[in-house]
Design a protein around this motif. Sequence first.
Motif, PDB file in Angstrom:
ATOM      1  N   PHE A   8       3.473   4.938   6.747  1.00  0.00           N
ATOM      2  CA  PHE A   8       2.391   4.371   7.554  1.00  0.00           C
ATOM      3  C   PHE A   8       1.635   5.426   8.351  1.00  0.00           C
ATOM      4  CE2 PHE A   8       0.435   1.781  10.854  1.00  0.00           C
ATOM      5  CZ  PHE A   8      -0.069   0.743  10.096  1.00  0.00           C
ATOM      6  N   CYS A   9       2.352   6.232   9.123  1.00  0.00           N
ATOM      7  CA  CYS A   9       1.657   7.154  10.037  1.00  0.00           C
ATOM      8  C   CYS A   9       1.689   8.611   9.582  1.00  0.00           C
ATOM      9  CB  CYS A   9       2.221   7.044  11.444  1.00  0.00           C
ATOM     10  SG  CYS A   9       3.867   7.726  11.628  1.00  0.00           S
ATOM     11  N   SER A  10       2.387   8.928   8.520  1.00  0.00           N
ATOM     12  CA  SER A  10       2.464  10.271   7.934  1.00  0.00           C
ATOM     13  C   SER A  10       3.216  11.284   8.792  1.00  0.00           C
ATOM     14  CB  SER A  10       1.071  10.825   7.634  1.00  0.00           C
ATOM     15  OG  SER A  10       0.376   9.965   6.792  1.00  0.00           O
ATOM     16  N   SER A  11       3.986  10.857   9.738  1.00  0.00           N
ATOM     17  CA  SER A  11       4.796  11.810  10.499  1.00  0.00           C
ATOM     18  C   SER A  11       6.105  12.055   9.742  1.00  0.00           C
ATOM     19  CB  SER A  11       5.070  11.285  11.908  1.00  0.00           C
ATOM     20  OG  SER A  11       5.830  10.108  11.842  1.00  0.00           O
ATOM     21  N   THR A  12       6.830  13.095  10.122  1.00  0.00           N
ATOM     22  CA  THR A  12       8.047  13.440   9.383  1.00  0.00           C
ATOM     23  C   THR A  12       9.192  12.514   9.782  1.00  0.00           C
ATOM     24  OG1 THR A  12       8.514  15.111  11.058  1.00  0.00           O
ATOM     25  CG2 THR A  12       7.505  15.863   9.031  1.00  0.00           C
ATOM     26  N   VAL A  13       9.990  12.161   8.777  1.00  0.00           N
ATOM     27  CA  VAL A  13      11.179  11.339   8.996  1.00  0.00           C
ATOM     28  C   VAL A  13      12.372  12.225   8.693  1.00  0.00           C
ATOM     29  CG1 VAL A  13      12.423   9.255   8.335  1.00  0.00           C
ATOM     30  CG2 VAL A  13       9.927   9.285   8.244  1.00  0.00           C
ATOM     31  N   TYR A  14      13.162  12.503   9.710  1.00  0.00           N
ATOM     32  CA  TYR A  14      14.322  13.371   9.556  1.00  0.00           C
ATOM     33  C   TYR A  14      15.502  12.581   8.997  1.00  0.00           C
ATOM     34  CZ  TYR A  14      11.677  16.784  12.153  1.00  0.00           C
ATOM     35  OH  TYR A  14      10.716  17.682  12.534  1.00  0.00           O
ATOM     36  N   PRO A  15      16.442  13.272   8.359  1.00  0.00           N
ATOM     37  CA  PRO A  15      17.595  12.573   7.774  1.00  0.00           C
ATOM     38  C   PRO A  15      18.365  11.786   8.835  1.00  0.00           C
ATOM     39  CG  PRO A  15      17.526  14.839   7.042  1.00  0.00           C
ATOM     40  CD  PRO A  15      16.466  14.699   8.089  1.00  0.00           C
ATOM     41  N   HIS A  17      17.248   9.127  10.274  1.00  0.00           N
ATOM     42  CA  HIS A  17      16.328   8.463  11.190  1.00  0.00           C
ATOM     43  C   HIS A  17      15.438   7.509  10.420  1.00  0.00           C
ATOM     44  CE1 HIS A  17      16.986  11.019  14.806  1.00  0.00           C
ATOM     45  NE2 HIS A  17      17.472  11.823  13.876  1.00  0.00           N
ATOM     46  N   GLY A  18      14.864   6.568  11.125  1.00  0.00           N
ATOM     47  CA  GLY A  18      13.861   5.698  10.526  1.00  0.00           C
ATOM     48  C   GLY A  18      14.441   4.563   9.703  1.00  0.00           C
ATOM     49  N   ILE A  19      13.531   3.866   9.009  1.00  0.00           N
ATOM     50  CA  ILE A  19      13.871   2.674   8.236  1.00  0.00           C
ATOM     51  C   ILE A  19      13.356   2.881   6.817  1.00  0.00           C
ATOM     52  CG2 ILE A  19      13.503   0.184   8.038  1.00  0.00           C
ATOM     53  CD1 ILE A  19      12.817   0.304  11.092  1.00  0.00           C
ATOM     54  N   GLN A  20      14.133   2.405   5.852  1.00  0.00           N
ATOM     55  CA  GLN A  20      13.710   2.493   4.461  1.00  0.00           C
ATOM     56  C   GLN A  20      13.587   1.081   3.912  1.00  0.00           C
ATOM     57  OE1 GLN A  20      16.352   4.882   2.168  1.00  0.00           O
ATOM     58  NE2 GLN A  20      14.942   5.033   0.441  1.00  0.00           N
ATOM     59  N   PHE A  21      12.438   0.778   3.309  1.00  0.00           N
ATOM     60  CA  PHE A  21      12.189  -0.543   2.752  1.00  0.00           C
ATOM     61  C   PHE A  21      11.946  -0.390   1.262  1.00  0.00           C
ATOM     62  CE2 PHE A  21       8.899  -3.677   1.506  1.00  0.00           C
ATOM     63  CZ  PHE A  21       9.641  -4.837   1.665  1.00  0.00           C
ATOM     64  N   VAL A  22      12.694  -1.156   0.451  1.00  0.00           N
ATOM     65  CA  VAL A  22      12.539  -1.108  -0.999  1.00  0.00           C
ATOM     66  C   VAL A  22      11.976  -2.441  -1.460  1.00  0.00           C
ATOM     67  CG1 VAL A  22      13.687  -0.711  -3.205  1.00  0.00           C
ATOM     68  CG2 VAL A  22      14.509   0.440  -1.156  1.00  0.00           C
ATOM     69  N   ARG A  23      10.807  -2.382  -2.096  1.00  0.00           N
ATOM     70  CA  ARG A  23      10.137  -3.580  -2.568  1.00  0.00           C
ATOM     71  C   ARG A  23      10.763  -4.031  -3.891  1.00  0.00           C
ATOM     72  NH1 ARG A  23       3.826  -2.758  -2.421  1.00  0.00           N
ATOM     73  NH2 ARG A  23       4.309  -1.577  -4.286  1.00  0.00           N
ATOM     74  N   ASN A  24      10.433  -5.241  -4.348  1.00  0.00           N
ATOM     75  CA  ASN A  24      11.007  -5.784  -5.584  1.00  0.00           C
ATOM     76  C   ASN A  24      10.699  -4.930  -6.807  1.00  0.00           C
ATOM     77  OD1 ASN A  24      12.190  -7.920  -4.333  1.00  0.00           O
ATOM     78  ND2 ASN A  24      10.475  -9.321  -4.671  1.00  0.00           N
ATOM     79  N   ASP A  25       9.580  -4.228  -6.792  1.00  0.00           N
ATOM     80  CA  ASP A  25       9.236  -3.377  -7.932  1.00  0.00           C
ATOM     81  C   ASP A  25       9.843  -1.977  -7.806  1.00  0.00           C
ATOM     82  OD1 ASP A  25       7.691  -2.433  -5.904  1.00  0.00           O
ATOM     83  OD2 ASP A  25       5.816  -2.377  -7.036  1.00  0.00           O
ATOM     84  N   ALA A  26      10.820  -1.808  -6.940  1.00  0.00           N
ATOM     85  CA  ALA A  26      11.583  -0.577  -6.728  1.00  0.00           C
ATOM     86  C   ALA A  26      10.761   0.534  -6.074  1.00  0.00           C
ATOM     87  CB  ALA A  26      12.212  -0.081  -8.017  1.00  0.00           C
ATOM     88  N   LYS A  27       9.635   0.196  -5.455  1.00  0.00           N
ATOM     89  CA  LYS A  27       8.860   1.195  -4.705  1.00  0.00           C
ATOM     90  C   LYS A  27       9.510   1.352  -3.338  1.00  0.00           C
ATOM     91  CE  LYS A  27       4.438   2.906  -3.459  1.00  0.00           C
ATOM     92  NZ  LYS A  27       4.915   4.141  -2.948  1.00  0.00           N
ATOM     93  N   ILE A  28       9.704   2.616  -2.926  1.00  0.00           N
ATOM     94  CA  ILE A  28      10.396   2.903  -1.671  1.00  0.00           C
ATOM     95  C   ILE A  28       9.374   3.262  -0.603  1.00  0.00           C
ATOM     96  CG2 ILE A  28      12.038   4.441  -0.518  1.00  0.00           C
ATOM     97  CD1 ILE A  28      13.364   4.824  -3.263  1.00  0.00           C
ATOM     98  N   PHE A  29       9.493   2.618   0.555  1.00  0.00           N
ATOM     99  CA  PHE A  29       8.649   2.913   1.710  1.00  0.00           C
ATOM    100  C   PHE A  29       9.560   3.404   2.833  1.00  0.00           C
ATOM    101  CE2 PHE A  29       6.557  -0.468  -0.625  1.00  0.00           C
ATOM    102  CZ  PHE A  29       5.258  -0.003  -0.721  1.00  0.00           C
ATOM    103  N   ARG A  30       9.239   4.564   3.382  1.00  0.00           N
ATOM    104  CA  ARG A  30      10.023   5.105   4.493  1.00  0.00           C
ATOM    105  C   ARG A  30       9.175   5.054   5.754  1.00  0.00           C
ATOM    106  NH1 ARG A  30      11.521   8.022   0.105  1.00  0.00           N
ATOM    107  NH2 ARG A  30      13.750   8.126  -0.272  1.00  0.00           N
ATOM    108  N   PHE A  31       9.790   4.651   6.852  1.00  0.00           N
ATOM    109  CA  PHE A  31       9.082   4.549   8.130  1.00  0.00           C
ATOM    110  C   PHE A  31       9.845   5.336   9.182  1.00  0.00           C
ATOM    111  CE2 PHE A  31       8.429   0.598   5.767  1.00  0.00           C
ATOM    112  CZ  PHE A  31       7.057   0.652   5.618  1.00  0.00           C
ATOM    113  N   CYS A  32       9.084   5.996  10.065  1.00  0.00           N
ATOM    114  CA  CYS A  32       9.717   6.844  11.073  1.00  0.00           C
ATOM    115  C   CYS A  32      10.298   6.021  12.224  1.00  0.00           C
ATOM    116  CB  CYS A  32       8.707   7.865  11.601  1.00  0.00           C
ATOM    117  SG  CYS A  32       7.227   7.126  12.312  1.00  0.00           S
ATOM    118  N   ARG A  33       9.717   4.879  12.500  1.00  0.00           N
ATOM    119  CA  ARG A  33      10.180   4.041  13.625  1.00  0.00           C
ATOM    120  C   ARG A  33       9.801   2.589  13.356  1.00  0.00           C
ATOM    121  NH1 ARG A  33       6.056   7.606  16.478  1.00  0.00           N
ATOM    122  NH2 ARG A  33       4.131   6.646  15.801  1.00  0.00           N
TER     123      ARG A  33
END
Length: 161
Positions: A8-15, A17-33
């Motif tokens: 979403f915001c393009s900031s770095t997500v360190y190991p 930290h953050g939240i990982q969301f996996v959609r039904n089509d197996a696309k992974i979205f990582r969020f910093c907060r």
Amino acid sequence: MRLEKCWFCSSTVYPGHGIQFVRNDAKIFRFCRSKCHKNFKMKRNPRKVKWTKAYRRLRGKDMTQDTTFEFERKRNRPERYDRNITENTLKAIKKIDKVRVVREVKHYEKRMIKDKKPQFVHDKKELDQSITMIKAPESIRQDQNKVKVSKSVEQVHAMEE
């Protein structure tokens, strides 16, 4: 150690930290907060949210095309280094950081040129309105009298010629 970028915001997500969301089509979205995750769930467009890097790039507030960003590209291949190459790389990183800082300052100054003239006009108007706060009223009257005298002297000289 792999550093990811927030979707979403393009900031770095360190190991770890953050939240990982996996959609039904197996696309992974990582969020910093959670702020980014909630905005994603609300289906907000990052290009329309003012605090994201996508918004800043779109509006010309961040440098988008700069050669120094190529050094931060994601590389998945492990490489072997010898000490000389590592030493030269570390020296180059320092130089690149200096170059980037100079370019960011120039970018900021170039962006702020548009804002200087209206700000100057506004400041001058404000100064004219509140000159009594800076100067004593008597000195203002004396300055006005000097101007009147100098004008009358010029008129006299013009008449003599």
